[in-house]
Design a protein around this motif. Structure first.
Motif, short mmCIF file in Angstrom:
data_model
loop_
_atom_site.label_atom_id
_atom_site.label_comp_id
_atom_site.label_asym_id
_atom_site.label_seq_id
_atom_site.Cartn_x
_atom_site.Cartn_y
_atom_site.Cartn_z
N THR A 2 0.83 -1.21 0.00
CA THR A 2 0.00 0.00 0.00
C THR A 2 0.86 1.26 0.00
O THR A 2 0.52 2.25 -0.64
CB THR A 2 -0.95 0.03 1.22
N PHE A 5 1.89 1.92 -3.51
CA PHE A 5 0.82 2.56 -4.29
C PHE A 5 0.67 4.02 -3.91
O PHE A 5 0.46 4.88 -4.76
CB PHE A 5 -0.51 1.83 -4.07
N GLN A 6 0.79 4.24 -2.63
CA GLN A 6 0.66 5.61 -2.14
C GLN A 6 1.75 6.49 -2.74
O GLN A 6 1.50 7.60 -3.21
CB GLN A 6 0.76 5.62 -0.61
#
Ligand SMILES: Nc1ncnc2c1ncn2[C@@H]1O[C@H](COP(=O)(O)OP(=O)(O)OP(=O)(O)O)[C@@H](O)[C@H]1O
Ligand SMILES: [Mg+2]
Lengths: 216, 390
Positions: A2, A5-6
């Motif tokens: 995550t 992706f961030q």
């Protein structure tokens, strides 16, 4: 994951700019090499000199580790992208030269004899017979060269060239920022694979058609 | 007209491939080069379009020395057909056919029209224009190869064993195709082959070569009837007994050259020729040497001498050059003729064939391939006769 992706979603503009720089540095080196290696390969093939001096030099160049090559080039050309473009140029010479030579010597000499008998000039034979029959092999060489160049360009960050390597070094220098390293690495790998597929497609497209319906 | 004058070729390696070769090919003639492997046939052929440069002598085409012409321009005016892979594998049949016209910068519409015409000449369907060579059979490819050689209306075509790689059936079909094609288009052809049957079937004249020199340059009939030496005899013989058989598929060897009379001649002329020939029948041809019929000497013996003969011409049966010998024999027997005139595919009179010309040829062919018995005594049972001979 995550975090990665961030990072991508927050920095996509920066990643895109670095990708573009990365791509261009790789491309320029390969294009320059094409300008030299394709005509040289044609010349060597016509003279049937497979182990000429130029082929030997290209062979030796290929064996120099990229860090060493970049460092030496930096002494002459200083910091910046030009040094990396020149390194890419030098590394691309061999694959393109080798494939051009192989592609052209592969053309059946009997066909060339017929072409001459029909009244084609030397240049016409080159453009109407030799190149159409060997272009896909030459593209194969360019494909190999560009995949290597994308890798070299990543290392090029050490001589301050910019590109996806910059993202990787930035990540290394930051504390606890694995996702940044990942972003750069994945970007470079993705670019290499994409170009490989793309040129592979071009290569197949340019393979001389010998049937109306081709198998791809 | 192509004149080779004392041509000489020595390769850098040192071997002399052609030594003092001279012969002339008239416009529209079909001339074959034949001889053992390595005798210089290919070299000789390639000197004509300057694919091989001469070391000595000269070649004139219609009086012009080819060394005064640009080789590329020269080659575009001379068709060139080679054995096997002559077609460009990466080009469609259309592109292959129009190669030379395109080099000559014909306008696009003319290229298209020409390609359609050529594919018809090749006796192949028009959709084949879109095909690639690999999609055609060997025989079909070679038809295209022949058509490509005349695509720019070349008047001279050089062929180097064009049918060498084909199976016998396809080969035979292609030979017949070449005969039709040559008669229709009136191009001058120099044709290399090592198959004597093929040379006999196709050629007006044959050059027999050995070790870079011409042994004999003559019509097929003369090669049979007056071979200059044992080499020619053996060579022509070898063709006649390929696989130990008689030549059945070509009538040329069996022909007797015969004088004819033109349709516009008078009775007097005809009687003169008839007396010379010592034959009751005289064959009548038109200005193009095409067979019209025959004159029975009995019919005109009473006629006024200045009368034209046209009223006395009678229809005649005839055979084509590529008729099978057995069929001709059957015809002669069936019609109870002493002889039968033979015409080429253009209906031009070629000569007569008679039962005796056939039998004497067969005789020769059989005897040529015959190894005489070591002892005549064993074969011929009557001793007294042999003694007399000796
Ligand atoms: N490029 C060349 N360099 C050197 N010698 C050659 C060359 N081409 C042909 N020769 C020699 O010249 C001679 C004649 O060769 P050529 O090819 O004309 O023979 P050929 O009658 O066509 O034979 P084949 O029936 O085998 O095709 C041979 O001895 C051959 O070795
Ligand atoms: Mg040959």
């Amino acid at each position: 994951m995550t975090v990665l992706f961030q990072y991508f979603s927050e920095n996509w503009r920066y990643i895109l700019i670095q990708s573009r720089t990365h791509f261009l540095i790789s491309l320029y080196g390969v294009l320059l090499a094409c300008l030299v290696a394709i005509p040289l390969g044609i010349l060597l093939a016509y003279k049937k000199k497979s182990n000429s001096l130029s082929m030997m030099i290209a062979n030796i160049l290929q064996t120099i580790p990229s860090i060493a090559m970049l460092s030496v080039l930096m002494i002459f050309f200083g910091l910046g992208s030009n040094t990396v473009i020149i390194a890419n140029f030098l590394y691309s010479l061999l694959p393109i030269l080798k494939n051009t030579y192989a592609g052209i010597t592969n053309v059946d000499p009997k066909l060339l004899d017929v072409a001459e008998g029909l009244g084609m000039t030397r240049i016409q034979r080159l453009f109407k017979v030799v190149l159409p029959l060997s272009i896909s092999i030459i593209i194969g060489g360019i494909k190999n060269a560009i995949v290597v160049a994308v890798g070299i360009t990543t290392v090029g960050t050490f001589v301050g060239s910019g590109g996806l390597g910059d993202i990787i070094t930035r990540g290394i220098n930051m504390v606890d920022a694995g996702e940044v390293v990942w972003a750069g690495a994945i970007g470079a790998a993705f670019m290499a694979v994409l170009l490989d597929i793309l040129l592979g497609f071009v290569e197949k497209k340019l393979t001389p058609k010998q049937k109306r319906v081709s198998s791809f | 007209m192509i004149e080779l004058k004392n041509i000489y070729k020595k390769f850098p390696g040192g071997s002399v491939a052609l030594n003092n070769v001279s012969f002339t090919v008239e416009k529209g003639e079909f001339v074959s080069l034949i001889g053992p492997s390595g005798c210089g046939k290919t070299t000789c052929l390639r000197t004509v379009n300057r694919m091989t440069e001469l070391t000595g002598g000269s070649i004139l085409i219609n009086g012009k020395n080819i060394n005064d012409l640009n080789p590329t321009i020269l080659r575009r005016s001379i068709g060139y057909v080679v054995q096997q892979i002559g077609l460009m594998p990466h080009m469609t049949i259309y592109e292959n056919l129009i190669t030379v016209p395109k080099l000559l910068k014909w306008p696009e519409e003319e290229l298209k029209a020409r390609a359609h015409q050529l594919i018809r000449y090749a006796e192949l369907p028009e959709e084949y224009l879109k095909y690639y060579p690999a999609e055609l059979s060997g025989g079909q490819q070679q038809r295209i190869g022949v058509m490509r050689a005349i695509a720019a209306k070349q008047k001279i075509v050089l062929m180097d064993e064009p049918f060498g790689a084909l199976d016998p059936v396809t080969r035979n079909a292609l030979q017949n195709f070449i005969i039709r094609w040559h008669n229709k288009l009136n191009v001058t052809v120099i044709f290399v082959t090592h198959d004597m049957d093929e040379a006999l079937k196709l050629s007006d004249k044959i050059v027999i070569m050995n070790k870079g020199e011409i042994v004999q340059y003559d019509t097929p009939e003369n090669l049979f009837n007056n071979p200059v030496n044992g080499f020619v005899e053996e060579f022509v013989g070898a063709g006649r007994h390929s696989e130990g058989q008689l030549i059945l598929n070509a009538l040329r060897p069996y022909l007797i050259p015969t004088a004819t009379v033109n349709i516009t001649s008078t009775v007097e002329d005809t009687l003169e020729i008839q007396a010379e020939q010592n034959s009751k029948y005289i064959y009548v041809v038109d200005d193009d040497e095409k067979l019209i019929g025959y004159i029975d000497a009995d019919d005109i013996s009473e006629a006024a001498h200045d009368m034209p003969i046209s009223d006395y011409v009678k229809d005649t049966a005839y055979a084509d050059l590529d008729t099978n010998l057995k069929d001709v024999l059957f015809l002669l027997k069936r019609l109870d003729y002493k002889h039968i005139p033979v015409v080429d595919a253009d209906n031009k009179f070629q000569g007569l064939i008679t039962v005796s010309s056939i039998s004497s040829q067969i005789h020769e062919q059989l005897l040529d391939s015959h190894t005489p018995p070591t002892s005549i005594k064993d074969t011929c049972k009557n001793d007294s006769l042999i003694k007399k001979e000796e």
